[in-house]
Each structure stands twice: as C-alpha cells, then as structure tokens.
Write a protein that holds these residues in place. Structure first.
Motif, PDB file in Angstrom:
ATOM      1  N   LEU A  23       0.826  -1.211   0.000  1.00 32.16           N
ATOM      2  CA  LEU A  23       0.000   0.000   0.000  1.00 32.16           C
ATOM      3  C   LEU A  23       0.858   1.258   0.000  1.00 32.16           C
ATOM      4  CD1 LEU A  23      -2.787   1.371   0.263  1.00 32.16           C
ATOM      5  CD2 LEU A  23      -2.530   1.174   2.753  1.00 32.16           C
ATOM      6  N   GLU A  24       0.672   2.091  -1.023  1.00 28.72           N
ATOM      7  CA  GLU A  24       1.277   3.416  -1.040  1.00 28.72           C
ATOM      8  C   GLU A  24       0.380   4.317  -0.199  1.00 28.72           C
ATOM      9  OE1 GLU A  24       3.491   3.173  -5.405  1.00 28.72           O
ATOM     10  OE2 GLU A  24       1.533   4.163  -5.264  1.00 28.72           O
ATOM     11  N   CYS A  36      13.823   6.249  -8.231  1.00 30.49           N
ATOM     12  CA  CYS A  36      12.664   5.838  -7.426  1.00 30.49           C
ATOM     13  C   CYS A  36      11.518   5.437  -8.361  1.00 30.49           C
ATOM     14  CB  CYS A  36      12.214   6.971  -6.514  1.00 30.49           C
ATOM     15  SG  CYS A  36      10.738   6.568  -5.541  1.00 30.49           S
ATOM     16  N   TYR A  37      11.151   4.149  -8.317  1.00 23.94           N
ATOM     17  CA  TYR A  37      10.146   3.650  -9.261  1.00 23.94           C
ATOM     18  C   TYR A  37       8.772   4.268  -9.027  1.00 23.94           C
ATOM     19  CZ  TYR A  37       8.683   0.485  -5.464  1.00 23.94           C
ATOM     20  OH  TYR A  37       8.240  -0.031  -4.267  1.00 23.94           O
ATOM     21  N   ALA A  38       8.467   4.679  -7.789  1.00 22.41           N
ATOM     22  CA  ALA A  38       7.129   5.178  -7.476  1.00 22.41           C
ATOM     23  C   ALA A  38       6.793   6.463  -8.221  1.00 22.41           C
ATOM     24  CB  ALA A  38       6.988   5.403  -5.969  1.00 22.41           C
ATOM     25  N   GLY A  82       5.506   7.242  -1.913  1.00 20.64           N
ATOM     26  CA  GLY A  82       5.744   8.332  -0.994  1.00 20.64           C
ATOM     27  C   GLY A  82       6.611   7.950   0.196  1.00 20.64           C
ATOM     28  N   GLU A  83       6.565   8.807   1.184  1.00 19.52           N
ATOM     29  CA  GLU A  83       7.274   8.577   2.439  1.00 19.52           C
ATOM     30  C   GLU A  83       6.240   8.362   3.542  1.00 19.52           C
ATOM     31  OE1 GLU A  83       8.941   7.797   5.483  1.00 19.52           O
ATOM     32  OE2 GLU A  83      10.417   8.084   3.890  1.00 19.52           O
ATOM     33  N   PRO A  84       6.111   7.125   4.050  1.00 13.92           N
ATOM     34  CA  PRO A  84       5.085   6.838   5.057  1.00 13.92           C
ATOM     35  C   PRO A  84       5.149   7.732   6.292  1.00 13.92           C
ATOM     36  CG  PRO A  84       5.969   4.802   4.186  1.00 13.92           C
ATOM     37  CD  PRO A  84       6.824   5.902   3.625  1.00 13.92           C
TER      38      PRO A  84
END
Length: 330
Positions: A23-24, A36-38, A82-84
């Motif tokens: 989950l992003e 960064c693949y995201a 992202g950055e959680p």
C-alpha cells in the motif's frame, strides 16, 4: 511472512484471496531520489503519476486503510509511499489497530524524521530503512534524509537496513563490504537486506546493472553473508536472484500481492514496481524468495509453482462463484 502463517496464506489463496498487500499510503515525499520507481511517469500505467493522485490524511486515511484490510484480508501489509512517515500521526493510530488484527506490517521508510519511540513495542511491526549506499553517495541522492539524520532518527529502534544495488555501488570491489561492515556495527540494525535494481523497459540510465554487474554483485553478496551475519541472504533468495521469473504471470509474489496506490483504489500492475518492469532483471527480494521456493519439487516430482498455479485457479473460481451467488441473491 512467518512460517506459522504459510498454511493460512495457502488457505486464503484457495478462497480467492491474496495474502499480501502493498500500500502506497501517501503520494507525498520530501525526497527526490534518482531511480525511485514510485515517481516514474508510467508507474500507474495510463493513470495520473503518483504525485498528481488524490490521497487521504487524518481520520479519512485511517478509516480507508482499515476498510481495505477488512475487505482484502491480507496476512502481511507492506506500507510504502511516498514517504510513510509523512503520515506518522495516522500511523500512530493504525499500527496498534493492525497489531490487534494480527496483520504483520512492514513499513518502508527513508527515516527522514524521527521514528516514534512507542512503535518499538509493536510485535507485528518490521521497520525497513532504505539506504542508498555509503554516506558519500547516499547523502547526495537522499537529502534531506542524510546519514547523520537517519542515524539520529532510528535511535532506540530495531530496524532492517535495505540497500538497492545500482551500478554506481559497484564502483570499487570493496564497496558492498564497506557498507555491510558499517551497518553491521550499528546496534539498531538487526538485518541487512540487499536487492538489485529492477529496470523498466527502455531504461538506459546509469542505475541499470549490466549482466556482468549483476553476477559480480551476487558473487560478492554470497561471500559477505558469512563475514557479516546481519546480511540476510539465505540460499532461497540468492537462487531467486540468479533465476528471476520471466514474466509477472510466473512471479508468485506478483500473483499473491494486491498493490494499491495512495487513493486507496488505483491498482498498481503488474507488481509493486508498476509500469513495464524487466522481469528477467528483477531484483525484488520477495520475488526472488518465492520464485526459488516455487522451483522446489515436492517429493522430487512436482514443483511448488505448479501446485500454487492450481490453487490460484481454484481460488479464482471459488471467488467468482461466490460473487455470482451474491449478485443473484441481491
């Protein structure tokens, strides 16, 4: 996933469920990391790029994630971004609830801000901190999540350090050994994971490993694990790196994982990388492990992958039949 959950996972597959959820949790990230693949333009296929996707915060995010968990019933949740840690307040509510539900959680972060001290008491939480090589390379790529800040922000935690090997990290023969030595000496580190850079089709960047680079890295890693026990690279993973699946359809991890983006609705396909990954150069540690297990022959005759494929078809038929029955009753 812990061994004791293998049987429930297989039972879920037979009922048409996927045991893994990636989950992003947010589209936001203060970093701009190369490779960064995201944030690749085609990460979500024909849809909007991740940074343009709608996402949630506050109570809406907490309720949305719990709703996904109730609907998909994963045994293992990987929280990425992202950055959680942009959503650390919401995670402070979510993580204890997920522990009570018995969901194993892997949270992947750059440790750009302090990790809350109370998270260290959660038995289901596995913190994975992404580090791009030694300080000289990492600090350029990951600023403001520099080495000094990462070391400060992981204090008091037990973490897994994860490093994706790109071509730049093979600039000298001792590089990976130096990396393993540095992080093995940190009391906060319980494991060190290495994965290999997975390119997208048409990728001609400096990140991409050449075939000889990949072989050299794997040879080095196969030796490092004996010198540095924190380097977690069992044979099952190493074999998977040497023999990656040739397509998403042959990747057990891709076939057992729901990947969902920050709007809690958009599905990422064919796997968590999105876009059009070059499967023959896959460096995903989870894919490698399951691919190697899939080649193991039960009784020396039947590959586990064949049993999995049959189980998946049975589960899909069961789910479709149940959905038709529910639609008819309505």
């Amino acid at each position: 996933m812990k061994l004791k959950k293998i049987v429930p996972a297989w039972a879920g597959i037979l009922r048409g469920h996927r045991p893994f959820l990636s989950l992003e949790i947010t589209r936001e990230c203060p970093l701009r990391c190369p490779g960064c693949y995201a944030y690749e333009p085609n990460h979500l296929g024909a849809g909007s790029p991740l940074r343009q996707l709608s996402d949630f915060n506050g109570e809406a995010l907490i309720a949305g994630v719990l709703g996904l968990i109730r609907r998909l019933r994963p045994l293992h949740l990987s929280i990425v971004g992202g950055e959680p840690l942009v959503r650390y307040r919401e995670l402070g509510v979510l993580l204890p609830k997920l522990a009570k539900l018995g969901v194993e959680v892997q949270l992947v972060t750059s440790a750009v801000r302090p990790i809350p001290a109370e998270w260290s008491t959660l038995p289901n939480l596995h913190l994975v901190v992404s580090v791009d090589g030694l300080a000289a390379e990492h600090d350029i790529r990951r600023s403001p999540a520099t080495y000094s800040r990462v070391l400060q922000n992981i204090a008091g935690q037990q973490i897994i350090v994860h490093c994706t090997i790109t071509r730049a990290l093979l600039c000298r023969p001792t590089y990976l050994r130096e990396f393993a030595s540095f992080w093995s000496n940190r009391c906060e580190v319980r494991k060190i994971w290495f994965s290999l850079y997975t390119p997208q089709e048409g990728d001609d960047s400096a990140e991409r490993l050449r075939p000889q680079d990949r072989l050299a890295a794997l040879e080095e890693l196969s030796q490092l694990r004996y010198s540095y026990p924190k380097v977690h690279l069992p044979n099952v993973v190493l074999n998977g790196y040497y023999h990656p699946p040739s397509s998403p359809e042959e990747c057990i991890f891709a076939q057992t994982t729901n990947c969902i983006s920050a709007d809690l609705a958009t599905r990422i396909t064919p796997c968590q990388f999105g876009g059009r990954p070059v499967c023959s150069e896959c460096g995903c540690i989870a894919s490698a492990a399951l691919a190697s297990i899939g080649r193991y022959k039960l009784g020396g005759l039947v590959p586990v992958s064949k049993i999995f494929a049959v189980s998946k078809r049975v589960g899909e038929r069961f789910r479709h039949g149940l959905e038709r029955e529910m639609a008819t009753s309505i």
